[in-house]
Design an enzyme around this catalytic site. Structure first.
Site, PDB file in Angstrom:
ATOM      1  N   ARG A   1      45.045  34.478  48.924  1.00 31.06           N
ATOM      2  CA  ARG A   1      44.385  34.235  47.643  1.00 31.06           C
ATOM      3  C   ARG A   1      44.808  32.855  47.152  1.00 31.06           C
ATOM      4  NH1 ARG A   1      45.437  36.684  41.539  1.00 31.06           N
ATOM      5  NH2 ARG A   1      43.509  35.815  40.658  1.00 31.06           N
ATOM      6  N   HIS A   2      43.940  32.222  46.397  1.00 31.39           N
ATOM      7  CA  HIS A   2      44.251  30.923  45.811  1.00 31.39           C
ATOM      8  C   HIS A   2      45.458  31.014  44.876  1.00 31.39           C
ATOM      9  CE1 HIS A   2      42.593  32.436  42.044  1.00 31.39           C
ATOM     10  NE2 HIS A   2      41.554  32.882  42.752  1.00 31.39           N
TER      11      HIS A   2
ATOM     12  N   ARG B   1      45.373  29.937  38.358  1.00 29.23           N
ATOM     13  CA  ARG B   1      44.160  29.295  37.839  1.00 29.23           C
ATOM     14  C   ARG B   1      44.009  29.518  36.345  1.00 29.23           C
ATOM     15  NH1 ARG B   1      41.040  33.417  36.369  1.00 29.23           N
ATOM     16  NH2 ARG B   1      40.730  35.252  37.706  1.00 29.23           N
TER      17      ARG B   1
ATOM     18  N   ARG C   1      38.694  26.236  43.354  1.00 32.26           N
ATOM     19  CA  ARG C   1      40.099  26.653  43.384  1.00 32.26           C
ATOM     20  C   ARG C   1      40.562  27.066  44.774  1.00 32.26           C
ATOM     21  NH1 ARG C   1      37.251  30.280  40.338  1.00 32.26           N
ATOM     22  NH2 ARG C   1      37.052  32.435  41.068  1.00 32.26           N
TER      23      ARG C   1
ATOM     24  N   ASP D   1      41.377  37.126  45.337  1.00 27.11           N
ATOM     25  CA  ASP D   1      42.039  38.430  45.243  1.00 27.11           C
ATOM     26  C   ASP D   1      41.122  39.538  45.754  1.00 27.11           C
ATOM     27  OD1 ASP D   1      40.254  38.153  43.135  1.00 27.11           O
ATOM     28  OD2 ASP D   1      41.729  38.516  41.550  1.00 27.11           O
TER      29      ASP D   1
END
Length: 425
Positions: free
Chosen positions: A43-44, A47, A112, A289
């Site tokens: 996952r990034h 944010r 992102r 996610d």
């Protein structure tokens, strides 16, 4: 999220996906064989909120100068550290200098995730030797590949799929989900009243919960009304549960995450047979996610929770002394070391060919064909209505066509009679 909280959330909801995951103990991590390939899905990083609610006191853009849903400096740092960790874990697979034939990075087409991939690579490939191109910048450009979300059926999972959309809609209309809607109607009503937005779905609750979480994380004072419902067991449980909905049934899982899992398994096969070209050793996916949750749920390894920033799934292939491929799956959802997952009916080391049998129900044969909506998927009433409408349209079309043919015929006949009369006259 603590194990006790996760268990409480799991107990509050039940799905038709049989969660068989149990984390293995530290003593079981001594895997046999040589590591030859790894898929990484993460996952990034941290944010900003994706979308403020209408009455949000922090809805003005000046409070979030990087913009909505954008990677923050904290998120960049998180991914940078994850990249450094991946460098240590896969030092046997990757040279210290970048080589395009060793690694491939793919991201969803979202700012992102693209920025997370680049930040991750900054930690994974700090320039040394020939890679140093500017002594004043400890960084080097490395390609990250992507595809428009609406065309991406593999990683983003947002390419059009009528069969999926129909099955998903049917799930939300099912008695089971209507019961959940009734159970959390008080949250729908309360959030609708105070946020200025109609909240009437579980996902709607999750979105508000996520916005409040981020604002609290950044020390933004939350409105007084939030104290009655945030944080609360129900809000937390609903938010976590929503991550199982997209792959709640095996059909949904097959159409949503099946293409990605099938791609990875096939790549394992090609690697084990020496047919992977280029013969890479690491394949990285930068995503969300929802991606992490969907993959885990489809693999029957998901303990219901909200995957945190940089949550990471590792699918690794090792060859034993007989050159037979075995797959292990790990999940890293914090700064701690990843936990090996117990693959259903197989354990933490599973023969590659057995994985195809275990997950045969979610590996699409022809995704495009399976995504077509057929009357076989509809209820009796829907199928009858659809069939009747189709027949009615066909009859009307035929009648209009026959009317046109008859009209043309009589017009031509009248014209010939008139022409013959004028010649005689």
């Amino acid at each position: 999220m603590g194990e006790q909280q996760q268990q409480e959330e799991s107990d509050m909801f039940s799905t038709d996906v049989e969660f068989s995951h149990k984390e293995a103990t530290a003593g079981t991590t001594n895997l046999k064989g040589k590591l030859v390939f790894a898929h990484v899905i993460y996952r990034h990083g941290d944010r900003t909120p994706i979308e403020p609610y209408p009455t949000d006191p922090w809805r003005k853009p000046e409070f979030w100068p990087t913009g909505w849903g954008q990677l923050t400096n904290t998120g960049k740092q998180q991914q940078y550290h994850l990249g450094q960790w991946l460098r240590k874990r896969y030092s046997s697979l990757l040279s210290k200098t970048y080589n395009k034939d060793e690694i491939y990075i793919r991201s969803t087409d979202v700012d992102r995730t693209l920025m997370s991939a680049l930040s991750n690579l900054a930690g994974l490939y700090e320039p040394v030797a020939k890679d140093v191109w500017n002594p004043d910048i400890n960084w080097q450009p490395i390609p990250v590949h992507t595809s428009p979300e609406k065309l991406d059926s593999v990683l983003a999972g947002k390419a059009g799929c009528p069969a999926y959309e129909y099955a998903y809609s049917a799930l939300l209309d099912s008695p089971e989900f209507q019961k959940l809607n009734d159970q959390y109607a008080y949250l729908y009503n309360y959030l609708t009243k105070y946020t200025g937005r109609t909240v009437d779905t579980l996902e709607g609750i999750q979105r508000i919960n996520n916005t409040l979480f981020i604002e609290e994380l950044y020390n933004k004072s939350l409105p007084e009304w939030t104290k009655k419902i945030y944080p609360s067991a129900d809000m937390t449980a609903v938010a976590a549960f929503t991550f199982s909905i997209s792959t709640y049934t095996r059909q949904l899982a097959r159409l949503k995450s099946g293409p990605l899992i099938k791609e990875m398994l096939q790549r394992f096969v090609d690697k084990s047979k020496g047919k992977l070209n280029p013969d890479r050793s690491v394949w990285i996916y930068s995503a969300h996610d929802t991606t992490v949750a969907n993959v885990l749920n489809t693999l029957k390894l998901f303990d219901v929770h909200s995957p945190p920033y940089t949550a990471c799934i590792l699918l690794e292939m090792r060859l034993n002394d007989k050159n037979e491929p075995f797959i292990s799956i790990f999940y890293k959802n914090s700064t701690a070391e990843p936990q090996p997952m117990l693959i259903p009916d197989c354990g933490i080391e599973c023969p590659l060919n057995k994985l195809f049998n275990i997950y045969s129900d979610i590996l699409p044969q022809d995704w495009d064909s399976e995504c077509k909506l057929s009357t076989l998927m509809m209820t009796y009433e829907e199928a009858n209505i659809g069939t009747a409408m189709g027949i009615l349209v066909a009859i009307i079309t035929i009648m209009l066509f026959l009317s046109y043919v008859v009209m043309v015929y009589y017009r031509r006949r009248s014209y010939k009679n008139y022409f013959s009369y004028t010649q005689v006259a």
